[in-house]
Design a protein around this motif. Structure first.
Motif, PDB file in Angstrom:
ATOM      1  N   LEU A 153       1.318  23.229 -10.849  1.00 17.45           N
ATOM      2  CA  LEU A 153       1.315  21.660 -10.087  1.00 17.45           C
ATOM      3  C   LEU A 153       0.627  22.211  -8.487  1.00 17.45           C
ATOM      4  O   LEU A 153      -0.479  21.618  -8.687  1.00 17.45           O
ATOM      5  N   LEU A 154       0.438  23.297  -7.889  1.00 19.76           N
ATOM      6  CA  LEU A 154      -0.065  24.227  -6.847  1.00 19.76           C
ATOM      7  C   LEU A 154      -1.061  23.935  -6.743  1.00 19.76           C
ATOM      8  O   LEU A 154      -2.129  24.051  -5.573  1.00 19.76           O
ATOM      9  N   ARG A 155      -1.187  24.556  -7.849  1.00 20.53           N
ATOM     10  CA  ARG A 155      -2.990  24.761  -8.760  1.00 20.53           C
ATOM     11  C   ARG A 155      -3.152  23.564  -9.013  1.00 20.53           C
ATOM     12  O   ARG A 155      -4.793  23.989  -7.939  1.00 20.53           O
ATOM     13  N   LYS A 156      -3.227  22.835  -9.071  1.00 16.02           N
ATOM     14  CA  LYS A 156      -3.917  21.937  -9.350  1.00 16.02           C
ATOM     15  C   LYS A 156      -4.267  21.101  -8.414  1.00 16.02           C
ATOM     16  O   LYS A 156      -5.167  20.520  -8.037  1.00 16.02           O
ATOM     17  N   GLN A 162      13.027  19.375  -6.051  1.00 20.06           N
ATOM     18  CA  GLN A 162      11.567  19.915  -5.353  1.00 20.06           C
ATOM     19  C   GLN A 162      10.183  19.404  -5.222  1.00 20.06           C
ATOM     20  O   GLN A 162       9.687  19.172  -4.645  1.00 20.06           O
ATOM     21  N   LEU A 163      10.196  18.853  -6.574  1.00 23.80           N
ATOM     22  CA  LEU A 163       9.038  17.710  -7.116  1.00 23.80           C
ATOM     23  C   LEU A 163       8.937  16.633  -6.081  1.00 23.80           C
ATOM     24  O   LEU A 163       7.512  16.172  -6.143  1.00 23.80           O
ATOM     25  N   VAL A 164      10.127  16.082  -6.179  1.00 27.45           N
ATOM     26  CA  VAL A 164      10.006  14.570  -5.529  1.00 27.45           C
ATOM     27  C   VAL A 164       9.399  14.862  -3.910  1.00 27.45           C
ATOM     28  O   VAL A 164       8.834  13.945  -3.043  1.00 27.45           O
ATOM     29  N   ASP A 223       0.684  -0.942  -0.332  1.00 28.46           N
ATOM     30  CA  ASP A 223       0.234  -0.184   0.071  1.00 28.46           C
ATOM     31  C   ASP A 223       0.678   1.327   0.545  1.00 28.46           C
ATOM     32  O   ASP A 223       0.938   2.527  -0.416  1.00 28.46           O
ATOM     33  N   ASP A 224       2.051   0.720  -0.086  1.00 22.65           N
ATOM     34  CA  ASP A 224       2.761   2.743   1.026  1.00 22.65           C
ATOM     35  C   ASP A 224       3.394   2.884  -0.138  1.00 22.65           C
ATOM     36  O   ASP A 224       3.437   3.417  -0.809  1.00 22.65           O
ATOM     37  N   ARG A 225       4.423   1.495  -0.904  1.00 24.13           N
ATOM     38  CA  ARG A 225       4.447   1.809  -2.023  1.00 24.13           C
ATOM     39  C   ARG A 225       3.251   2.195  -3.242  1.00 24.13           C
ATOM     40  O   ARG A 225       3.822   3.115  -4.509  1.00 24.13           O
ATOM     41  N   VAL A 226       2.504   1.820  -3.219  1.00 27.18           N
ATOM     42  CA  VAL A 226       1.255   2.476  -4.807  1.00 27.18           C
ATOM     43  C   VAL A 226       1.325   3.310  -3.890  1.00 27.18           C
ATOM     44  O   VAL A 226       0.539   4.262  -5.169  1.00 27.18           O
ATOM     45  N   ALA A 227       1.287   4.128  -2.391  1.00 23.82           N
ATOM     46  CA  ALA A 227       0.715   5.372  -2.029  1.00 23.82           C
ATOM     47  C   ALA A 227       1.720   6.657  -3.051  1.00 23.82           C
ATOM     48  O   ALA A 227       2.037   7.940  -3.511  1.00 23.82           O
ATOM     49  N   ALA A 228       3.439   5.972  -2.362  1.00 24.23           N
ATOM     50  CA  ALA A 228       4.668   6.413  -3.011  1.00 24.23           C
ATOM     51  C   ALA A 228       4.502   6.798  -4.810  1.00 24.23           C
ATOM     52  O   ALA A 228       5.105   8.191  -4.630  1.00 24.23           O
ATOM     53  N   ILE A 229       4.209   5.855  -5.341  1.00 23.93           N
ATOM     54  CA  ILE A 229       4.523   5.811  -6.683  1.00 23.93           C
ATOM     55  C   ILE A 229       2.922   6.852  -7.129  1.00 23.93           C
ATOM     56  O   ILE A 229       3.441   7.714  -8.356  1.00 23.93           O
ATOM     57  N   ASP A 230       2.003   6.808  -6.615  1.00 28.57           N
ATOM     58  CA  ASP A 230       1.097   7.265  -6.557  1.00 28.57           C
ATOM     59  C   ASP A 230       1.324   8.738  -6.530  1.00 28.57           C
ATOM     60  O   ASP A 230       0.979   9.640  -8.043  1.00 28.57           O
ATOM     61  N   ALA A 231       1.837   9.484  -6.209  1.00 22.50           N
ATOM     62  CA  ALA A 231       1.606  11.020  -5.592  1.00 22.50           C
ATOM     63  C   ALA A 231       3.375  10.981  -6.376  1.00 22.50           C
ATOM     64  O   ALA A 231       4.111  12.557  -7.056  1.00 22.50           O
ATOM     65  N   MET A 232       4.306  10.444  -7.127  1.00 22.36           N
ATOM     66  CA  MET A 232       5.048  10.996  -7.845  1.00 22.36           C
ATOM     67  C   MET A 232       4.414  11.197  -9.306  1.00 22.36           C
ATOM     68  O   MET A 232       5.166  11.754  -9.526  1.00 22.36           O
ATOM     69  N   GLU A 233       3.253  10.370  -9.278  1.00 20.16           N
ATOM     70  CA  GLU A 233       2.799  10.159 -11.064  1.00 20.16           C
ATOM     71  C   GLU A 233       2.363  11.220 -10.689  1.00 20.16           C
ATOM     72  O   GLU A 233       2.424  12.937 -11.463  1.00 20.16           O
ATOM     73  N   ARG A 234       1.581  12.096  -9.781  1.00 21.14           N
ATOM     74  CA  ARG A 234       0.768  13.061  -9.354  1.00 21.14           C
ATOM     75  C   ARG A 234       1.696  14.371  -9.202  1.00 21.14           C
ATOM     76  O   ARG A 234       1.200  15.663 -10.203  1.00 21.14           O
ATOM     77  N   THR A 235       3.046  14.420  -9.131  1.00 25.81           N
ATOM     78  CA  THR A 235       4.427  15.516  -9.419  1.00 25.81           C
ATOM     79  C   THR A 235       4.725  15.855 -10.466  1.00 25.81           C
ATOM     80  O   THR A 235       5.408  16.050 -10.818  1.00 25.81           O
ATOM     81  N   GLY A 236       4.394  14.519 -11.166  1.00 24.14           N
ATOM     82  CA  GLY A 236       5.217  14.327 -13.090  1.00 24.14           C
ATOM     83  C   GLY A 236       6.763  14.300 -12.985  1.00 24.14           C
ATOM     84  O   GLY A 236       7.240  14.312 -13.409  1.00 24.14           O
ATOM     85  N   VAL A 237       6.986  13.197 -11.421  1.00 27.20           N
ATOM     86  CA  VAL A 237       8.908  12.397 -11.414  1.00 27.20           C
ATOM     87  C   VAL A 237       8.812  10.865 -11.522  1.00 27.20           C
ATOM     88  O   VAL A 237       9.681   9.983 -10.821  1.00 27.20           O
ATOM     89  N   GLY A 238       7.122  10.811 -11.881  1.00 32.90           N
ATOM     90  CA  GLY A 238       6.994   9.142 -12.183  1.00 32.90           C
ATOM     91  C   GLY A 238       8.509   8.634 -12.786  1.00 32.90           C
ATOM     92  O   GLY A 238       8.742   7.579 -11.920  1.00 32.90           O
TER      93      GLY A 238
END
Lengths: 339, 250
Positions: free
Chosen positions: B167-170, B132-134, B101-116
């Protein structure tokens, strides 16, 4: 260099430990062929006729306790060094830095000075090692959150203080009887290993190692620094003291049975980090296994190179220092920028 | 929602960095803190994030706060994904390691900030903008409803600054509350719903961004002549803030 994945790295170091262990049981003044070593070790399960009684005695009663002690001490120091380097966010920190080694040395030296038995030697190393930690705790008490720098400086102060007391003990010791005993003990050796000593070392070393291993992922977070760790929801101060107590148990246990063996706790975690990277989920087990391999190798050299015994503390430094230097040179950029 | 009620802080007794400061950052809104160097912007956001205990007043928030510090290399070269995973400290048990679950959350967060795609790169080898994005991804991975960022666009080139702002606006459009410090009044104008101007212990003002970010206020705050230009972008009226260099010594 590509970082190996966790199971691969742990498996490689574990296999290396098994191999050097079998070799260590085989070599020495009374050589036992490798297949006989395997026969002796497995004879409990299968029964073996090919092994002579002297061989059995040498392997089981003489070399096995020594091997186990080298594994415990080397592994414990490697693991403790890795944990401390994360705690202090500095790849050049070693177990000596928190003053516990010096405290434990004083306890052991006092026991030898007063001519007390080996129980007092071990107990003294323990009690004084942990009092060094208590002193460190008192020194940094009252500073809100005990910032890292305060702990490092406190460790230097405590270490110097106990080192001075050790010097005092060696100064007043009888130069013909107790002084040589103290000096040889301080130089570090597992030559006097017995099964009792193995048990005495195993309890604190394995207990401390278990605590550190359980907190291995949180060490990553702690190594980011107090502010980041706290902002992520961790109590860095409590975590740091937990690690310090656990490493003190390991170091005091190691010093109690084997004297002061330097360099393992500095070099091994460093080399392990260059190989597997800084993630403590893999770095910690690899540091334990690699520390054990290193000390078993060094101890085998110590008892086979010359007719006498070379102190371990001397060899770990003589071999560790140049190897460390070469690796630092070869990886200068990587180590200083982001070890 | 993040609320500071009559908060005061000082590092030494009697010397206040700020006092009687009240501020509300509702969910789905951005508040920007502006002011010259050394007037307490960073101190304020550390108080808001719970890293400093205010001497007076109370800070309240619902849910944990994701704090994004200024990106620094760090002592050890963790992989980017391992850095983001560390945002899960609150979710992972004391003696446990992160699970699926934690890995999914981490990768999802990286996709959201565009650093996947930077997952397996070592954090210190990333550019300032990527770092900064990470770090923002790490805060997102902690499932916090509120972000506090210390100068998220400082030290970045124009493209990276724009990327952080978008990103912050989004994130705010998705309901996140954001409190940040910045040295760029024009970015505050573009991003923020309300602003806080910190001129000194007795000179703190809050209000809607459009009302407070005027030529007069900014000129006074930074002690330099500041000028607002108006231009058109996609049919909307936009404002840009420029400084008139060369007069500051007078």
């Amino acid at each position: 260099m590509r970082r190996p994945n966790t199971p691969t790295a742990v498996a490689i170091t574990a296999v290396a430990l098994v191999v050097v262990s079998v070799v260590a049981l085989s070599v020495g003044r009374y050589p036992v062929p490798l297949w006989h070593v395997v026969g002796v070790v497995t004879s409990g399960a299968f029964g073996s006729d090919s092994v002579s009684d002297p061989e059995r005695t040498v392997v089981i009663l003489v070399r096995l306790p020594r091997l186990l002690l080298a594994i415990l001490v080397g592994g414990g120091l490697g693991l403790a060094g890795a944990a401390l380097q994360a705690t202090f966010r500095n790849p050049l920190v070693s177990p000596e830095i928190i003053g516990v080694s010096a405290g434990a040395s004083l306890g052991g030296a006092l026991a030898l000075l007063l001519g007390l038995g080996s129980i007092f030697l071990v107990g003294g190393a323990f009690v004084f090692g942990l009092s060094a930690l208590a002193l460190l705790f008192v020194l940094t008490l009252g500073r809100s959150g005990t910032p890292m720098l305060m702990v490092v400086l406190g460790g230097v102060v405590v270490g110097s203080f106990f080192s001075a007391l050790v010097s005092l003990v060696t100064y007043v010791a009888d130069p013909y009887t107790t002084l040589p005993a103290i000096v040889f003990w301080l130089l570090g050796s597992v030559a006097t290993a017995t099964s009792t000593k193995v048990v005495i070392a195993a309890v604190p070393i394995l207990a401390g190692a278990a605590v550190i291993m359980l907190l291995r992922w949180r060490l990553n977070v702690l190594s980011l620094g107090d502010e980041e760790a706290e902002s992520l929801g961790m109590n860095p101060s409590r975590m740091r003291w937990t690690i310090l107590v656990a490493t003190s148990l390991i170091v005091a246990g190691a010093v109690a049975v084997s004297g002061v063996i330097g360099w393992v706790g500095l070099v091994i975690p460093h080399l392990a980090r260059m190989w597997v990277g800084p993630d403590h989920r893999v770095l910690l087990p690899v540091s334990f296994l690699a520390g054990a391999v290193y000390l078993v190798l060094i101890d085998s050299l110590a008892r086979t190179m010359t007719a006498g015994e070379i102190p371990l503390g001397v060899l770990t430094a003589m071999i560790g220092a140049p190897v460390f230097f070469l690796l630092l040179r070869g990886n200068r950029d990587r180590i200083w920028d982001h070890a | 929602m993040l609320e500071l009620d009559d908060v005061g802080f000082g590092y030494e007794p009697g010397a206040w960095v700020f006092r009687h400061l009240s501020l509300t950052v509702p969910s789905g809104s951005i508040t920007a803190v502006l002011g010259p160097n050394g007037r307490g912007k960073t101190t304020l956001v550390r108080c808001a994030a719970g890293l400093l205990k205010p001497r007076e007043g109370v800070v309240t928030h619902d849910g944990p706060i994701g704090f994004v510090p200024q990106a620094r290399g760090g002592a050890f070269a963790y992989r980017a994904v391992d850095m983001v995973l560390m945002g899960r400290v609150r979710q992972v048990g004391l003696f446990a390691s992160p699970g699926r679950d934690d890995r999914v959350a981490a990768i999802d967060a990286m996709e959201r900030t565009g650093v996947g795609h930077l997952r397996d790169r070592q954090f210190p080898t990333l550019s300032g903008g990527e770092q900064q994005l990470v770090l923002i991804a790490r805060a997102l991975a902690s499932d916090c409803p509120m972000l506090v960022l210390d100068e998220p666009s400082t030290g970045l080139d124009l493209h990276n600054q724009a990327q952080i702002l978008s990103l912050l606006r989004k994130l705010v459009a998705d309901g996140m509350g954001v409190l940040l410090t910045t040295h760029h009044p024009d970015q505050a104008l573009f991003l923020a719903d309300s602003v806080l101007l910190m001129g000194g212990p007795d000179d703190v003002r809050t209000g809607p961004a459009a009302e407070l970010l005027t030529d007069a206020e900014l000129s006074r705050l930074y002690a330099i002549d500041v000028h607002t230009l108006t231009y058109e972008q996609n049919g909307n009226e936009r404002r840009a803030i420029v400084t008139r260099y060369g007069d500051e010594l007078d």
